[in-house]
Design a protein around this motif. Structure first.
Motif, PDB file in Angstrom:
ATOM      1  N   LEU A 134      42.637 -20.116 -12.406  1.00  0.00           N
ATOM      2  CA  LEU A 134      43.185 -21.114 -12.488  1.00  0.00           C
ATOM      3  C   LEU A 134      42.628 -22.277 -11.495  1.00  0.00           C
ATOM      4  CD1 LEU A 134      47.062 -20.697 -13.021  1.00  0.00           C
ATOM      5  CD2 LEU A 134      45.337 -21.443 -14.590  1.00  0.00           C
ATOM      6  N   ILE A 135      42.612 -21.932 -10.149  1.00  0.00           N
ATOM      7  CA  ILE A 135      41.642 -22.667  -9.344  1.00  0.00           C
ATOM      8  C   ILE A 135      40.404 -22.978  -9.852  1.00  0.00           C
ATOM      9  CG2 ILE A 135      40.581 -22.710  -6.873  1.00  0.00           C
ATOM     10  CD1 ILE A 135      43.385 -21.118  -6.021  1.00  0.00           C
ATOM     11  N   ILE A 136      39.559 -22.019 -10.107  1.00  0.00           N
ATOM     12  CA  ILE A 136      38.184 -22.179 -10.808  1.00  0.00           C
ATOM     13  C   ILE A 136      38.316 -23.355 -11.834  1.00  0.00           C
ATOM     14  CG2 ILE A 136      36.189 -21.172 -11.864  1.00  0.00           C
ATOM     15  CD1 ILE A 136      36.809 -18.643  -9.895  1.00  0.00           C
ATOM     16  N   ALA A 137      39.183 -22.911 -12.773  1.00  0.00           N
ATOM     17  CA  ALA A 137      39.255 -24.016 -13.956  1.00  0.00           C
ATOM     18  C   ALA A 137      39.514 -25.316 -13.379  1.00  0.00           C
ATOM     19  CB  ALA A 137      40.234 -23.334 -15.163  1.00  0.00           C
ATOM     20  N   ALA A 138      40.504 -25.387 -12.398  1.00  0.00           N
ATOM     21  CA  ALA A 138      40.868 -26.740 -12.004  1.00  0.00           C
ATOM     22  C   ALA A 138      39.447 -27.494 -11.390  1.00  0.00           C
ATOM     23  CB  ALA A 138      41.949 -26.849 -11.000  1.00  0.00           C
ATOM     24  N   MET A 139      38.708 -26.674 -10.724  1.00  0.00           N
ATOM     25  CA  MET A 139      37.583 -27.086  -9.926  1.00  0.00           C
ATOM     26  C   MET A 139      36.516 -27.776 -11.315  1.00  0.00           C
ATOM     27  SD  MET A 139      37.271 -24.809  -6.681  1.00  0.00           S
ATOM     28  CE  MET A 139      35.643 -24.269  -7.255  1.00  0.00           C
ATOM     29  N   ILE A 140      36.262 -26.855 -12.102  1.00  0.00           N
ATOM     30  CA  ILE A 140      35.483 -27.336 -13.139  1.00  0.00           C
ATOM     31  C   ILE A 140      35.864 -28.454 -14.026  1.00  0.00           C
ATOM     32  CG2 ILE A 140      34.611 -26.590 -15.291  1.00  0.00           C
ATOM     33  CD1 ILE A 140      34.683 -23.883 -14.530  1.00  0.00           C
ATOM     34  N   ILE A 195      29.709 -26.016 -21.519  1.00  0.00           N
ATOM     35  CA  ILE A 195      29.990 -24.536 -21.512  1.00  0.00           C
ATOM     36  C   ILE A 195      30.961 -24.201 -20.279  1.00  0.00           C
ATOM     37  CG2 ILE A 195      28.781 -22.523 -20.974  1.00  0.00           C
ATOM     38  CD1 ILE A 195      26.029 -23.714 -22.206  1.00  0.00           C
ATOM     39  N   LEU A 196      30.794 -24.779 -19.373  1.00  0.00           N
ATOM     40  CA  LEU A 196      31.886 -24.738 -18.137  1.00  0.00           C
ATOM     41  C   LEU A 196      33.101 -25.215 -18.559  1.00  0.00           C
ATOM     42  CD1 LEU A 196      29.806 -25.601 -15.283  1.00  0.00           C
ATOM     43  CD2 LEU A 196      30.395 -23.446 -15.575  1.00  0.00           C
ATOM     44  N   LEU A 197      33.217 -26.214 -19.364  1.00  0.00           N
ATOM     45  CA  LEU A 197      34.552 -26.376 -19.665  1.00  0.00           C
ATOM     46  C   LEU A 197      35.453 -25.385 -20.959  1.00  0.00           C
ATOM     47  CD1 LEU A 197      34.482 -30.353 -20.325  1.00  0.00           C
ATOM     48  CD2 LEU A 197      35.796 -29.093 -18.550  1.00  0.00           C
ATOM     49  N   VAL A 198      34.474 -24.845 -21.692  1.00  0.00           N
ATOM     50  CA  VAL A 198      34.812 -23.825 -22.319  1.00  0.00           C
ATOM     51  C   VAL A 198      35.437 -22.707 -21.561  1.00  0.00           C
ATOM     52  CG1 VAL A 198      34.381 -22.046 -24.106  1.00  0.00           C
ATOM     53  CG2 VAL A 198      33.885 -24.346 -24.423  1.00  0.00           C
ATOM     54  N   LEU A 199      34.472 -21.978 -20.742  1.00  0.00           N
ATOM     55  CA  LEU A 199      34.529 -21.306 -19.651  1.00  0.00           C
ATOM     56  C   LEU A 199      36.130 -21.673 -19.069  1.00  0.00           C
ATOM     57  CD1 LEU A 199      33.916 -18.608 -18.205  1.00  0.00           C
ATOM     58  CD2 LEU A 199      33.013 -19.850 -16.603  1.00  0.00           C
ATOM     59  N   VAL A 230      38.825 -20.717 -21.127  1.00  0.00           N
ATOM     60  CA  VAL A 230      39.255 -19.218 -21.405  1.00  0.00           C
ATOM     61  C   VAL A 230      39.963 -18.826 -20.041  1.00  0.00           C
ATOM     62  CG1 VAL A 230      37.999 -17.152 -21.203  1.00  0.00           C
ATOM     63  CG2 VAL A 230      37.338 -18.938 -22.834  1.00  0.00           C
ATOM     64  N   PHE A 231      39.735 -19.448 -19.103  1.00  0.00           N
ATOM     65  CA  PHE A 231      40.304 -18.724 -17.708  1.00  0.00           C
ATOM     66  C   PHE A 231      41.760 -19.163 -17.851  1.00  0.00           C
ATOM     67  CE2 PHE A 231      36.591 -18.521 -14.533  1.00  0.00           C
ATOM     68  CZ  PHE A 231      35.895 -17.407 -15.050  1.00  0.00           C
ATOM     69  N   PHE A 258      35.551 -34.460 -14.919  1.00  0.00           N
ATOM     70  CA  PHE A 258      35.844 -35.895 -15.152  1.00  0.00           C
ATOM     71  C   PHE A 258      35.216 -36.787 -13.803  1.00  0.00           C
ATOM     72  CE2 PHE A 258      39.044 -33.923 -17.864  1.00  0.00           C
ATOM     73  CZ  PHE A 258      38.877 -34.588 -18.972  1.00  0.00           C
ATOM     74  N   THR A 259      34.850 -36.178 -12.764  1.00  0.00           N
ATOM     75  CA  THR A 259      34.086 -37.133 -11.495  1.00  0.00           C
ATOM     76  C   THR A 259      32.662 -37.362 -12.094  1.00  0.00           C
ATOM     77  OG1 THR A 259      33.839 -35.376 -10.339  1.00  0.00           O
ATOM     78  CG2 THR A 259      35.882 -36.690 -10.086  1.00  0.00           C
ATOM     79  N   ASP A 260      32.455 -36.914 -13.272  1.00  0.00           N
ATOM     80  CA  ASP A 260      30.810 -37.044 -13.755  1.00  0.00           C
ATOM     81  C   ASP A 260      29.868 -36.320 -12.739  1.00  0.00           C
ATOM     82  OD1 ASP A 260      31.367 -38.465 -16.019  1.00  0.00           O
ATOM     83  OD2 ASP A 260      31.259 -40.306 -14.951  1.00  0.00           O
ATOM     84  N   PHE A 261      30.469 -35.360 -12.094  1.00  0.00           N
ATOM     85  CA  PHE A 261      29.298 -34.496 -11.501  1.00  0.00           C
ATOM     86  C   PHE A 261      28.700 -33.450 -12.352  1.00  0.00           C
ATOM     87  CE2 PHE A 261      28.260 -30.878  -8.731  1.00  0.00           C
ATOM     88  CZ  PHE A 261      27.689 -31.559  -7.606  1.00  0.00           C
TER      89      PHE A 261
END
Length: 71
Positions: free
Chosen positions: A14-20, A36-40, A43-44, A25-28
């Motif tokens: 959950l922490i990793i998903a929140a960081m992604i 791909i990372l949002l899909v991951l 899944v998390f 949303f901060t356009d980093f």
């Protein structure tokens, strides 16, 4: 489906998903990798919510601390 994820494993996901999501949303994160990372991250969150990881089953991994019943 039997639970195969412990609380620590679920919280880490959950922490990793929140960081992604925050990085997206901060356009980093931009471009194809961001999708791909949002899909991951999705899944998390899903696997954390149900407590079951499909990849753990064939690998025989179980981080759940619930005592196994003896029958």
């Amino acid at each position: 489906m039997k639970r195969n994820m412990g609380n620590a494993d679920r919280m880490i996901r959950l922490i990793i998903a929140a960081m992604i999501v925050i990085l997206y949303f901060t356009d980093f994160l931009t471009g194809t990798w961001s999708i791909i990372l949002l899909v991951l991250a999705g899944v998390f969150v899903t696997t954390s919510a149900i407590g079951f990881c499909p990849l753990y089953a064939p690998l025989g991994i179980n981080t759940c601390s619930i005592a196994k019943s003896t029958k």
